[in-house]
Design a protein around this motif. Structure first.
Motif, PDB file in Angstrom:
ATOM      1  N   THR A 131     -13.579   1.971  65.195  1.00 59.10           N
ATOM      2  CA  THR A 131     -13.367   3.315  65.735  1.00 59.10           C
ATOM      3  C   THR A 131     -11.927   3.743  65.474  1.00 59.10           C
ATOM      4  O   THR A 131     -10.984   3.013  65.813  1.00 59.10           O
ATOM      5  CB  THR A 131     -13.656   3.360  67.245  1.00 59.10           C
ATOM      6  OG1 THR A 131     -14.981   2.889  67.482  1.00 59.10           O
ATOM      7  CG2 THR A 131     -13.538   4.783  67.768  1.00 59.10           C
ATOM      8  N   TYR A 132     -11.785   4.918  64.861  1.00 55.63           N
ATOM      9  CA  TYR A 132     -10.463   5.470  64.549  1.00 55.63           C
ATOM     10  C   TYR A 132     -10.340   6.870  65.144  1.00 55.63           C
ATOM     11  O   TYR A 132     -11.340   7.491  65.538  1.00 55.63           O
ATOM     12  CB  TYR A 132     -10.254   5.533  63.032  1.00 55.63           C
ATOM     13  CG  TYR A 132      -9.671   4.257  62.442  1.00 55.63           C
ATOM     14  CD1 TYR A 132      -8.394   4.241  61.894  1.00 55.63           C
ATOM     15  CD2 TYR A 132     -10.399   3.075  62.444  1.00 55.63           C
ATOM     16  CE1 TYR A 132      -7.844   3.085  61.354  1.00 55.63           C
ATOM     17  CE2 TYR A 132      -9.867   1.914  61.907  1.00 55.63           C
ATOM     18  CZ  TYR A 132      -8.593   1.926  61.362  1.00 55.63           C
ATOM     19  OH  TYR A 132      -8.054   0.770  60.844  1.00 55.63           O
ATOM     20  N   THR A 167     -18.174   6.711  56.798  1.00 49.00           N
ATOM     21  CA  THR A 167     -17.506   7.338  57.948  1.00 49.00           C
ATOM     22  C   THR A 167     -18.425   8.331  58.631  1.00 49.00           C
ATOM     23  O   THR A 167     -19.199   9.039  57.985  1.00 49.00           O
ATOM     24  CB  THR A 167     -16.231   8.087  57.509  1.00 49.00           C
ATOM     25  OG1 THR A 167     -16.599   9.201  56.683  1.00 49.00           O
ATOM     26  CG2 THR A 167     -15.306   7.183  56.724  1.00 49.00           C
ATOM     27  N   ARG A 168     -18.317   8.370  59.963  1.00 51.33           N
ATOM     28  CA  ARG A 168     -19.024   9.379  60.750  1.00 51.33           C
ATOM     29  C   ARG A 168     -18.004  10.122  61.603  1.00 51.33           C
ATOM     30  O   ARG A 168     -17.401   9.549  62.513  1.00 51.33           O
ATOM     31  CB  ARG A 168     -20.071   8.732  61.653  1.00 51.33           C
ATOM     32  CG  ARG A 168     -20.937   9.761  62.393  1.00 51.33           C
ATOM     33  CD  ARG A 168     -21.922   9.085  63.318  1.00 51.33           C
ATOM     34  NE  ARG A 168     -21.259   8.561  64.504  1.00 51.33           N
ATOM     35  CZ  ARG A 168     -21.723   7.576  65.257  1.00 51.33           C
ATOM     36  NH1 ARG A 168     -22.845   6.965  64.907  1.00 51.33           N
ATOM     37  NH2 ARG A 168     -21.074   7.181  66.327  1.00 51.33           N
ATOM     38  N   PHE A 169     -17.783  11.384  61.273  1.00 51.41           N
ATOM     39  CA  PHE A 169     -16.876  12.229  62.040  1.00 51.41           C
ATOM     40  C   PHE A 169     -17.681  12.872  63.169  1.00 51.41           C
ATOM     41  O   PHE A 169     -18.565  13.697  62.922  1.00 51.41           O
ATOM     42  CB  PHE A 169     -16.246  13.305  61.152  1.00 51.41           C
ATOM     43  CG  PHE A 169     -15.183  12.778  60.230  1.00 51.41           C
ATOM     44  CD1 PHE A 169     -13.847  12.867  60.573  1.00 51.41           C
ATOM     45  CD2 PHE A 169     -15.519  12.168  59.036  1.00 51.41           C
ATOM     46  CE1 PHE A 169     -12.852  12.381  59.727  1.00 51.41           C
ATOM     47  CE2 PHE A 169     -14.541  11.678  58.181  1.00 51.41           C
ATOM     48  CZ  PHE A 169     -13.212  11.774  58.534  1.00 51.41           C
ATOM     49  N   ALA A 220     -23.335   9.441  58.432  1.00 49.22           N
ATOM     50  CA  ALA A 220     -22.254   8.638  57.868  1.00 49.22           C
ATOM     51  C   ALA A 220     -22.221   8.845  56.360  1.00 49.22           C
ATOM     52  O   ALA A 220     -23.263   8.764  55.696  1.00 49.22           O
ATOM     53  CB  ALA A 220     -22.455   7.164  58.189  1.00 49.22           C
ATOM     54  N   VAL A 223     -13.499   9.119  64.873  1.00 50.01           N
ATOM     55  CA  VAL A 223     -14.179   8.764  63.633  1.00 50.01           C
ATOM     56  C   VAL A 223     -14.692   7.327  63.751  1.00 50.01           C
ATOM     57  O   VAL A 223     -13.947   6.440  64.155  1.00 50.01           O
ATOM     58  CB  VAL A 223     -13.245   8.862  62.406  1.00 50.01           C
ATOM     59  CG1 VAL A 223     -14.034   8.674  61.127  1.00 50.01           C
ATOM     60  CG2 VAL A 223     -12.490  10.170  62.406  1.00 50.01           C
ATOM     61  N   LEU A 268     -16.161   4.144  61.623  1.00 51.48           N
ATOM     62  CA  LEU A 268     -16.177   3.624  60.255  1.00 51.48           C
ATOM     63  C   LEU A 268     -17.042   2.377  60.182  1.00 51.48           C
ATOM     64  O   LEU A 268     -17.080   1.586  61.135  1.00 51.48           O
ATOM     65  CB  LEU A 268     -14.760   3.255  59.792  1.00 51.48           C
ATOM     66  CG  LEU A 268     -13.625   4.241  60.031  1.00 51.48           C
ATOM     67  CD1 LEU A 268     -12.309   3.599  59.618  1.00 51.48           C
ATOM     68  CD2 LEU A 268     -13.856   5.509  59.244  1.00 51.48           C
TER      69      LEU A 268
END
Length: 426
Positions: free
Chosen positions: A207-208, A241-243, A250, A287, A289
């Motif tokens: 998680t970012y 990635t899933r914003f 993703a 985000v 990842l």
């Protein structure tokens, strides 16, 4: 050696199925007699095996990527095995029809529904595959919509499994063949369940939070920082990635930052319905990842001089590779070509110049096609003092990479010295 076992291992599965089929004919009853019925049974079993392998390859398993030498190669073979499975399974009912001709009434049972459930399962599987083939090849759906329709391919596997395991055949009479197919279909079924339902929880997840986002022309340059554990990767890799500010989907993006940098960087080109929504991503957006994936960066291993050819947004993995190369104290000859349509599209021109100046032996070439024409093998030979004996890494549009690959082989570059990653997972 790991990257060399994927294809032999995958292709051994249909040969095992074929061997067990022949043994079933010898020991399970009746002997082997060449007929349309026998051929139809054989192509059905081979098609089911190929379909199972295709689903196993779609699971994003890290060990499978290691076996094939890159996720792009895994997905290429996923498409190959899926396409072959469709061809084999399509011929199964057609050959059965040939076997019963001229009885047209009975032949309808192989193409349309009846009161016999095992036949109906096979028909449902075939039609499900035909529908997905139409979505993939003929309608050219946007990635997000194609992805949703593609998830229903699991039903094709389910119906095919029910058909193979419920119909009276060599599979029901010969236990080794039955156990082998049950094993393959169970592994394939678990791959579907894992990819569709469990991957979001059990996959290599991080998680970012977006630290900074800039829009430059038709690009979004995004820096992210970890909210808990940090993603460790090697230069040239990519992540899914899933914003959360956009959707639950993703999408794959190359990492543009160096492995030692605190923040993680990706660059997104506005291309379709998903990327148009990036204006809703702000600093602080969450985000998720999954990864890292990809073997593109392994192309730098060794002592050979390097030629890097980046086409447009294909520059992103080279930004990561160059940042990592600067940390490497060993001198090396590297020619970087940044190919763009025009000068104004050379968004990373100054950044590449600055990074290149920090490493001895690195030469940067900006290459706008409206001024210089398209880059080809002969221009590479001229500007790099030859190409044979060097490793050439390509990232950009598929047409560019395919064209350069053919040209480079024609002038004597070995296949193993041409490295590229096909990012087309559709």
């Amino acid at each position: 050696m790991k990257s060399k076992i994927g294809l032999p291992l995958a292709w051994s599965q249909p040969f095992i199925t074929l061997l067990l089929f022949l043994l079933a004919k010898k020991f399970g009853g009746g002997g082997l007699h060449l007929s349309w019925l026998t051929v139809s049974q054989m192509v059905s079993l081979l098609g089911s095996t190929l379909l199972a392998i295709s689903f196993i390859l779609s699971g994003r398993w890290r060990f499978v990527e290691d076996w094939f030498g890159g996720m792009d190669k895994v997905y290429k073979n996923h498409h190959l095995f899926g396409g072959l499975a469709f061809v084999f399974l399509l011929h199964h009912p057609l050959l059965l029809i040939l076997d019963v001709l001229p009885d047209l009434n009975f032949s309808r049972n192989y193409l349309w529904f009846s009161n016999f459930a095992p036949y109906n399962w096979g028909i449902l599987s075939l039609y499900a595959m035909m529908l997905m083939l139409i979505f993939t090849l003929l309608l050219n759906l946007p990635y997000s919509l194609w992805k949703k329709t593609h998830e229903f391919m699991g039903f094709a596997l389910l119906f095919a499994s029910l058909h193979v395991l419920t119909i009276t055949s060599d599979v029901s009479r010969f236990l080794p063949l039955r156990l082998w197919l049950i094993f393959l279909l169970l592994v394939a079924g678990y791959s579907v369940i894992y990819r569709r339902f469990l991957y979001r929880y059990l996959g290599p997840k991080y998680t970012y939070v977006v630290k900074n986002i800039r829009k430059i022309n038709d690009l979004y340059d995004i820096d992210m920082v970890p909210s808990d554990k940090k993603l460790h990767f090697t230069a040239g890799q990519f992540v899914f990635t899933r914003f959360e500010a956009i959707s639950g989907e993703a999408h794959p993006f190359s990492l543009a930052s160096g492995p030692d940098e605190e923040s993680l960087r990706i660059v997104v080109k506005i291309l379709g319905d998903y990327t148009w929504r990036f204006d809703s991503v702000k600093s602080g957006s969450r985000v998720v990842l999954w990864g890292p994936y990809g073997k593109f960066g392994e192309g730098v291993v060794g002592d050979k001089p390097l030629i890097w050819v980046a086409g447009g947004i294909g520059v992103t993995p080279f930004l990561s590779l160059l940042a990592a190369e600067i940390k490497n104290q060993k001198p090396r000859q590297i020619d970087i070509f940044y190919c763009v349509g025009s000068e104004k599209e050379a968004v990373f021109d100054e950044e590449l110049k600055t990074l290149s100046s920090q490493k001895a032996g690195v030469t940067f070439h900006r290459y706008p096609s409206d001024v210089c024409g398209h880059l080809d093998a002969h221009k590479l030979i001229e500007l790099c003092d030859g190409v044979v004996g060097k490793k050439i890494m390509l990232c950009g549009p598929i047409s560019m990479m395919n064209s350069l690959t053919l040209q480079l082989k024609a002038v004597g570059v070995r296949n193993q010295d041409i490295i590229f990653e096909d990012f087309n997972f559709k």
